[in-house]
Design an enzyme around this catalytic site. Structure first.
Site, PDB file in Angstrom:
ATOM      1  N   HIS A  64       0.807  -1.219   0.000  1.00  0.00           N
ATOM      2  CA  HIS A  64       0.000   0.000   0.000  1.00  0.00           C
ATOM      3  C   HIS A  64       0.842   1.272   0.000  1.00  0.00           C
ATOM      4  CE1 HIS A  64      -3.437  -2.634   1.808  1.00  0.00           C
ATOM      5  NE2 HIS A  64      -3.342  -2.754   0.501  1.00  0.00           N
ATOM      6  N   CYS A 107       5.038  14.024  -7.008  1.00  0.00           N
ATOM      7  CA  CYS A 107       4.192  14.768  -7.931  1.00  0.00           C
ATOM      8  C   CYS A 107       3.465  13.778  -8.834  1.00  0.00           C
ATOM      9  CB  CYS A 107       5.056  15.713  -8.762  1.00  0.00           C
ATOM     10  SG  CYS A 107       4.139  16.492 -10.119  1.00  0.00           S
TER      11      CYS A 107
END
Ligand SMILES: [Zn+2]
Length: 254
Positions: free
Chosen positions: A121, A129
């Site tokens: 995860h 970004c």
């Protein structure tokens, strides 16, 4: 000693390539709340408010996300006895790898090398970004938030910045899933720790190994969805149980 713990030691003793699968329960002793437990974060916050699509399309969702991240304390937490026990297993040459649902980076902080850890995860310690892929330590982004930029954007391209954590509605990382399945296909025992084993596709990893017939041991506070499949279930906090378990398995192997 607890009968289930003694059974677990006997089941894992012949193993030389143990796959550890960890969830939030291994980090609660480090002060990180279990998101899905009875007092978990998701009992107070609606997860449908924090999907990937909402994050991208809605500035107020991003502002709330950074605010919550800043208050969570997850980046300040340190590893506990459970994380350290798995390092002992690795150093003894008995751990094939550790597949984790956690985003806290505490397995590496305890001393497991990156090559031994598969993060399904993502990891909250890095932000990136979404457009150009530039990345920064999350602490740098949070410093911008704290100094008044409540929705910080990429200084290079102006893109949206997000912690490198998989959100609801976002694809699982392909490379991590592939590494996890390889470990599940090649381990000779599987040890699930601190997970209710109810979140898929992550929970397929230990199940895949168990279906090959290798011993399956679960350590968790409370019942899990895989108790019926497992060969032994030890109930209680991960730290002391793993310490005892790993001491028994590594005796004479250090
Ligand atoms: Zn950018």
């Amino acid at each position: 000693m607890d009968t289930a713990l003694a059974d677990s030691i006997a089941l894992l003793a012949p193993a030389r390539r143990i796959l550890a699968f960890t969830g939030a329960g291994i980090s609660t002793e480090s002060g990180i709340p279990d998101f899905r437990g009875p007092h978990g974060v998701w009992t107070r916050i609606d997860p449908s408010e924090f999907t990937f699509d909402k994050y991208v399309s809605d500035a107020s969702t991003r502002r709330r996300s950074w605010q919550m991240r800043s208050e969570s304390g997850i980046l300040d937490a340190g590893p506990n006895a459970g994380h350290r026990a798995l390092v002992g297993l690795w150093k003894a040459g008995l751990l094939a790898g550790c597949v984790t649902q956690n985003i806290d980076g505490l397995h590496q902080a305890a001393g497991l090398p990156d090559e031994a850890v598969v993060e399904l995860h993502g990891n909250a310690h890095t932000s990136a970004c979404l457009d150009c892929g530039a990345d920064w330590p999350t602490t740098e982004i949070l410093a911008r938030v704290e100094s008044g930029e409540d929705d910080p954007h990429c200084p290079h391209c102006g893109g949206i910045v997000k912690v490198t954590v998989i959100s609801f509605g976002q694809m699982m990382p392909g490379e991590a899933m592939e590494r996890a399945y390889t470990l599940a296909a090649t381990c000779d025992a599987v040890l699930a720790i601190g997970s209710t084993l109810s979140v898929y596709p992550a929970a397929y990893i230990p199940l895949e190994a168990a279906h090959r017939g290798v011993p399956y041991v679960i350590v968790n506070q409370g019942a899990t969805d895989h108790d019926v499949v497992a060969d032994a279930c030890v109930e209680g906090p991960a730290g002391p149980i793993l310490t005892t378990l790993v001491e028994a398995l590594t005796a004479g192997k250090k």
